[in-house]
Design a protein around this motif. Structure first.
Motif, mmCIF file in Angstrom:
data_model
loop_
_atom_site.group_PDB
_atom_site.id
_atom_site.type_symbol
_atom_site.label_atom_id
_atom_site.label_comp_id
_atom_site.label_asym_id
_atom_site.label_seq_id
_atom_site.Cartn_x
_atom_site.Cartn_y
_atom_site.Cartn_z
ATOM 1 N N GLN A 11 -34.227 7.057 27.836
ATOM 2 C CA GLN A 11 -34.290 8.482 28.203
ATOM 3 C C GLN A 11 -34.761 9.337 27.029
ATOM 4 O O GLN A 11 -35.541 10.272 27.194
ATOM 5 C CB GLN A 11 -32.926 8.951 28.718
ATOM 6 C CG GLN A 11 -32.555 8.289 30.040
ATOM 7 C CD GLN A 11 -31.122 8.595 30.457
ATOM 8 O OE1 GLN A 11 -30.849 9.640 31.016
ATOM 9 N NE2 GLN A 11 -30.197 7.681 30.188
ATOM 10 N N HIS A 12 -34.281 9.017 25.838
ATOM 11 C CA HIS A 12 -34.682 9.736 24.628
ATOM 12 C C HIS A 12 -36.197 9.604 24.418
ATOM 13 O O HIS A 12 -36.882 10.596 24.123
ATOM 14 C CB HIS A 12 -33.901 9.157 23.434
ATOM 15 C CG HIS A 12 -34.278 9.678 22.083
ATOM 16 N ND1 HIS A 12 -33.383 10.348 21.266
ATOM 17 C CD2 HIS A 12 -35.449 9.620 21.386
ATOM 18 C CE1 HIS A 12 -34.016 10.680 20.132
ATOM 19 N NE2 HIS A 12 -35.269 10.235 20.175
ATOM 20 N N GLU A 13 -36.718 8.381 24.573
ATOM 21 C CA GLU A 13 -38.159 8.155 24.326
ATOM 22 C C GLU A 13 -39.021 8.801 25.413
ATOM 23 O O GLU A 13 -40.087 9.351 25.113
ATOM 24 C CB GLU A 13 -38.458 6.654 24.218
ATOM 25 C CG GLU A 13 -37.742 5.931 23.086
ATOM 26 C CD GLU A 13 -37.895 6.606 21.734
ATOM 27 O OE1 GLU A 13 -38.935 7.224 21.478
ATOM 28 O OE2 GLU A 13 -36.942 6.526 20.940
ATOM 29 N N ILE A 14 -38.577 8.740 26.670
ATOM 30 C CA ILE A 14 -39.337 9.378 27.749
ATOM 31 C C ILE A 14 -39.356 10.891 27.531
ATOM 32 O O ILE A 14 -40.368 11.547 27.772
ATOM 33 C CB ILE A 14 -38.781 8.970 29.131
ATOM 34 C CG1 ILE A 14 -39.063 7.470 29.373
ATOM 35 C CG2 ILE A 14 -39.400 9.815 30.248
ATOM 36 C CD1 ILE A 14 -38.349 6.864 30.573
ATOM 37 N N ASP A 15 -38.257 11.445 27.027
ATOM 38 C CA ASP A 15 -38.232 12.868 26.669
ATOM 39 C C ASP A 15 -39.361 13.202 25.688
ATOM 40 O O ASP A 15 -39.999 14.252 25.806
ATOM 41 C CB ASP A 15 -36.892 13.246 26.022
ATOM 42 C CG ASP A 15 -35.840 13.664 27.046
ATOM 43 O OD1 ASP A 15 -36.180 13.784 28.240
ATOM 44 O OD2 ASP A 15 -34.679 13.873 26.629
ATOM 45 N N HIS A 16 -39.580 12.325 24.700
ATOM 46 C CA HIS A 16 -40.654 12.555 23.719
ATOM 47 C C HIS A 16 -41.997 12.743 24.433
ATOM 48 O O HIS A 16 -42.825 13.546 24.005
ATOM 49 C CB HIS A 16 -40.789 11.375 22.754
ATOM 50 C CG HIS A 16 -39.886 11.444 21.559
ATOM 51 N ND1 HIS A 16 -39.937 12.483 20.645
ATOM 52 C CD2 HIS A 16 -38.926 10.604 21.104
ATOM 53 C CE1 HIS A 16 -39.044 12.278 19.694
ATOM 54 N NE2 HIS A 16 -38.413 11.143 19.946
ATOM 55 N N LEU A 17 -42.220 11.963 25.504
ATOM 56 C CA LEU A 17 -43.501 12.044 26.219
ATOM 57 C C LEU A 17 -43.636 13.373 26.955
ATOM 58 O O LEU A 17 -44.735 13.762 27.359
ATOM 59 C CB LEU A 17 -43.636 10.874 27.209
ATOM 60 C CG LEU A 17 -43.512 9.469 26.610
ATOM 61 C CD1 LEU A 17 -43.691 8.422 27.689
ATOM 62 C CD2 LEU A 17 -44.532 9.263 25.480
ATOM 63 N N GLY A 66 -30.030 9.819 17.133
ATOM 64 C CA GLY A 66 -30.830 10.169 15.972
ATOM 65 C C GLY A 66 -32.278 10.024 16.375
ATOM 66 O O GLY A 66 -32.571 9.626 17.503
ATOM 67 N N CYS A 67 -33.198 10.345 15.473
ATOM 68 C CA CYS A 67 -34.613 10.290 15.835
ATOM 69 C C CYS A 67 -35.431 10.148 14.561
ATOM 70 O O CYS A 67 -35.141 10.806 13.559
ATOM 71 C CB CYS A 67 -34.996 11.587 16.558
ATOM 72 S SG CYS A 67 -36.723 11.640 17.066
ATOM 73 N N LEU A 68 -36.461 9.296 14.597
ATOM 74 C CA LEU A 68 -37.290 9.094 13.408
ATOM 75 C C LEU A 68 -38.049 10.362 13.028
ATOM 76 O O LEU A 68 -38.471 10.496 11.882
ATOM 77 C CB LEU A 68 -38.269 7.930 13.644
ATOM 78 C CG LEU A 68 -37.602 6.557 13.815
ATOM 79 C CD1 LEU A 68 -38.650 5.493 14.130
ATOM 80 C CD2 LEU A 68 -36.810 6.165 12.578
ATOM 81 N N PRO A 93 -46.428 10.122 20.754
ATOM 82 C CA PRO A 93 -46.577 11.465 20.160
ATOM 83 C C PRO A 93 -45.980 11.570 18.753
ATOM 84 O O PRO A 93 -46.438 12.383 17.946
ATOM 85 C CB PRO A 93 -45.816 12.369 21.147
ATOM 86 C CG PRO A 93 -45.882 11.638 22.449
ATOM 87 C CD PRO A 93 -45.815 10.178 22.091
ATOM 88 N N GLN A 94 -44.986 10.716 18.442
ATOM 89 C CA GLN A 94 -44.365 10.762 17.117
ATOM 90 C C GLN A 94 -45.306 10.295 16.008
ATOM 91 O O GLN A 94 -45.044 10.551 14.828
ATOM 92 C CB GLN A 94 -43.095 9.899 17.094
ATOM 93 C CG GLN A 94 -41.957 10.481 17.911
ATOM 94 C CD GLN A 94 -40.735 9.606 17.817
ATOM 95 O OE1 GLN A 94 -40.604 8.626 18.537
ATOM 96 N NE2 GLN A 94 -39.840 9.927 16.899
ATOM 97 N N ILE A 95 -46.375 9.587 16.370
ATOM 98 C CA ILE A 95 -47.388 9.246 15.360
ATOM 99 C C ILE A 95 -48.677 10.020 15.644
ATOM 100 O O ILE A 95 -49.762 9.631 15.199
ATOM 101 C CB ILE A 95 -47.645 7.711 15.273
ATOM 102 C CG1 ILE A 95 -48.031 7.119 16.635
ATOM 103 C CG2 ILE A 95 -46.429 7.000 14.710
ATOM 104 C CD1 ILE A 95 -48.651 5.730 16.532
#
Ligand code: NI
Length: 175
Positions: A135-141, A93-95, A50-52
């Motif tokens: 956990q941070h990346e799964i949150d993005h989803l 942090g987050c890109l 989702p970040q791209i």
């Protein structure tokens, strides 16, 4: 392979739950290659589709020490299957939030079930930075950013700062 543009918060594409992947095919492997290239270039230790701007439950990560060999990890349709009771506080942090950092409390270890880049079902336990990052990346989803764990006032301040950053970038790109 191609570098993709990383979306900056606030963006509605960062706030929605991403769609499950149905087949791990050639197009999916191309997407994964682009995501790794974009993540390493940034540089970052994790990136979610989702970040791209891609609506798919795909995550790439590499939390290996910077002076060692790369340890690229792909998780497709990841599901958290267990978490430790013990909690860990980590500065995240987050890109999608350049130069923003904040302390987030999460389970210290986490078990995740996912498909790898070949479509094989894998279950793996993570600890340390890998656990935080997973956990941070799964949150993005699931349309969730790490600033959602911070107080409302702090979150609003950060959102205003990111809006300003996006205006400045748009202006610079127009010249
Ligand atoms: Ni992030």
């Amino acid at each position: 392979m191609a570098l993709r543009t990383i979306l900056i918060h606030p963006d509605p594409r960062l706030k929605r739950a991403a769609k499950p992947v149905e087949t791990v095919d050639k197009a999916m492997r191309r997407l994964i290659a682009d995501m790794f290239e974009t993540m390493y270039d940034a540089p970052g230790v994790g990136l979610a589709a989702p970040q791209i701007g891609v609506d798919a439950r795909v995550v790439v990560m590499d939390c290996a020490p910077k002076d060692g060999p790369r340890e690229p990890l792909t998780m497709i349709n990841p599901e958290v299957v267990r978490t430790s009771e013990e909690l860990n506080e980590h500065e995240e942090g987050c890109l999608s939030l350049p130069d923003v950092y904040g302390l987030v409390t999460r389970p210290t270890t986490v078990g995740v079930r996912f498909l790898d880049e070949t479509g094989k079902l894998v279950e793996r336990d993570f600890d340390g930075l890998w656990a935080t990052c997973a956990q941070h990346e799964i949150d993005h989803l699931n349309g969730r950013l790490f600033i959602d764990y911070l107080g409302a006032a702090r979150r609003m301040m950060i959102t205003d700062r990111m809006k300003k950053l996006k205006r400045e970038r748009a202006k610079a790109a127009a010249h």
